[in-house]
Design an enzyme around this catalytic site. Structure first.
Site, mmCIF file in Angstrom:
data_model
loop_
_atom_site.group_PDB
_atom_site.id
_atom_site.type_symbol
_atom_site.label_atom_id
_atom_site.label_comp_id
_atom_site.label_asym_id
_atom_site.label_seq_id
_atom_site.Cartn_x
_atom_site.Cartn_y
_atom_site.Cartn_z
ATOM 1 N N GLU A 1 22.859 -11.486 38.798
ATOM 2 C CA GLU A 1 22.242 -12.543 39.605
ATOM 3 C C GLU A 1 21.361 -12.009 40.740
ATOM 4 O O GLU A 1 21.081 -12.724 41.704
ATOM 5 C CB GLU A 1 23.314 -13.483 40.170
ATOM 6 C CG GLU A 1 23.956 -14.343 39.098
ATOM 7 C CD GLU A 1 24.717 -15.502 39.690
ATOM 8 O OE1 GLU A 1 24.352 -16.655 39.399
ATOM 9 O OE2 GLU A 1 25.681 -15.262 40.449
ATOM 10 N N HIS B 1 24.752 -14.633 48.584
ATOM 11 C CA HIS B 1 25.149 -15.526 47.489
ATOM 12 C C HIS B 1 26.655 -15.417 47.306
ATOM 13 O O HIS B 1 27.193 -14.313 47.253
ATOM 14 C CB HIS B 1 24.452 -15.168 46.187
ATOM 15 C CG HIS B 1 25.062 -15.878 45.009
ATOM 16 N ND1 HIS B 1 25.018 -17.256 44.885
ATOM 17 C CD2 HIS B 1 25.778 -15.430 43.954
ATOM 18 C CE1 HIS B 1 25.665 -17.602 43.788
ATOM 19 N NE2 HIS B 1 26.141 -16.521 43.204
HETATM 20 MN MN MN Z 1 27.214 -16.415 41.408
#
Ligand code: MN
Length: 263
Positions: A102, A121
């Site tokens: 990600e 995140h």
């Molecule tokens: Mn994630």
């Protein structure tokens, strides 16, 4: 060296080895790396990340690059684990080490938002319900989280990846869609059924906000159980955010000591 299959319809495991882009790395300021390592440890100790989640900072000498740990649990990150990436999410000096799938969350936000200097995140649990229930936006209920303002956008991955994705931001297109969901004044975006992403002009600000986004979510959910909430006014939100901006170092110094086991 194998490359993970991203963006071609094949669902690679979340995080793998990706070939370096071939450009030379630029050594960042040592203090920036120290802050990024501390940010990883703080976010674990403050229960914003667990084995998952990640924090990055824009490179101090190359605004077209950012720094992010290799694929590992944040609490275990050391300076030697920090990898440089370009704004496509391609590693510069991973040297065969696995990277976060990600990472496109980070690369796309830095590309879209020159004002952003750090990105967190995470999957912190109290926030997730507010990404599920459309009628109750996450918004500031406490002066420490005044930066949330009157509403927090929710990113719906189905709008971009259809109804059968694995929920992950696994390519640059999904990263760009997430980046677009930040309004000019938003510092957080909830990701339905996944978690949230928090931005700041620097890593200490982004970490401070991530900690208090989670705290605000707990408080708001508690208050909702009691009855109708008296929310902060837009002016109260802005003014408390400005007041707290000058106090971030106080929290940061405490959190570093806690993370290092000194307190
Ligand atoms: Mn994630």
């Amino acid at each position: 060296m194998c490359s993970s299959a991203e963006g071609d319809g094949t669902l690679a495991a979340p995080g793998g080895v990706v070939a370096d882009g071939g450009a030379a790395a630029t050594r960042p300021d040592a203090a920036l790396v120290t802050d990024l390592v501390n940010a990883n440890h703080i976010l674990f100790h403050q229960k914003v990340v667990d084995a998952f989640g990640h924090v990055s900072v824009r490179h101090d000498k190359r605004p077209d690059r950012f720094l992010l740990a290799r694929n590992m649990a944040p609490a275990r990150v050391t300076a030697d684990d920090i990898v440089e990436f370009d704004l496509d999410g391609t590693p510069v000096n991973a040297n065969g080490r696995a990277v976060y799938l990600e990472r496109f969350i980070h690369s796309a936000i830095y590309r879209a938002r020159p004002d952003v200097g750090a990105v967190v995140h995470n999957h912190s649990p109290a926030v997730i319900p507010f990404g599920l229930v459309k009628s109750v936006p996450l918004r500031a209920v406490c002066h420490m989280s005044g930066f949330l303002g009157e509403a927090t956008p929710v990113f719906e991955i189905r709008d971009h990846a259809g109804p059968a994705s694995d929920m992950l931001i696994r390519n640059g297109e999904l990263g760009a869609a997430l980046a677009r969901s930040f309004g000019a004044n938003d510092v957080a975006v909830l990701m339905r059924g996944h978690g949230s992403t928090v931005i700041g002009e620097d890593v200490r600000t982004a970490v401070f906000r991530a900690v208090y986004v989670e705290a605000n979510a707990r408080l708001q959910a508690e208050a909702l159980r009691l009855g109708p909430i008296t929310y902060m006014t837009p002016e109260e939100s802005v003014n408390s955010a400005v007041a707290n901006k000058g106090q971030i170092t106080r929290a940061w110094d405490l959190w570093v000591d806690l993370a290092e086991g000194k307190l």
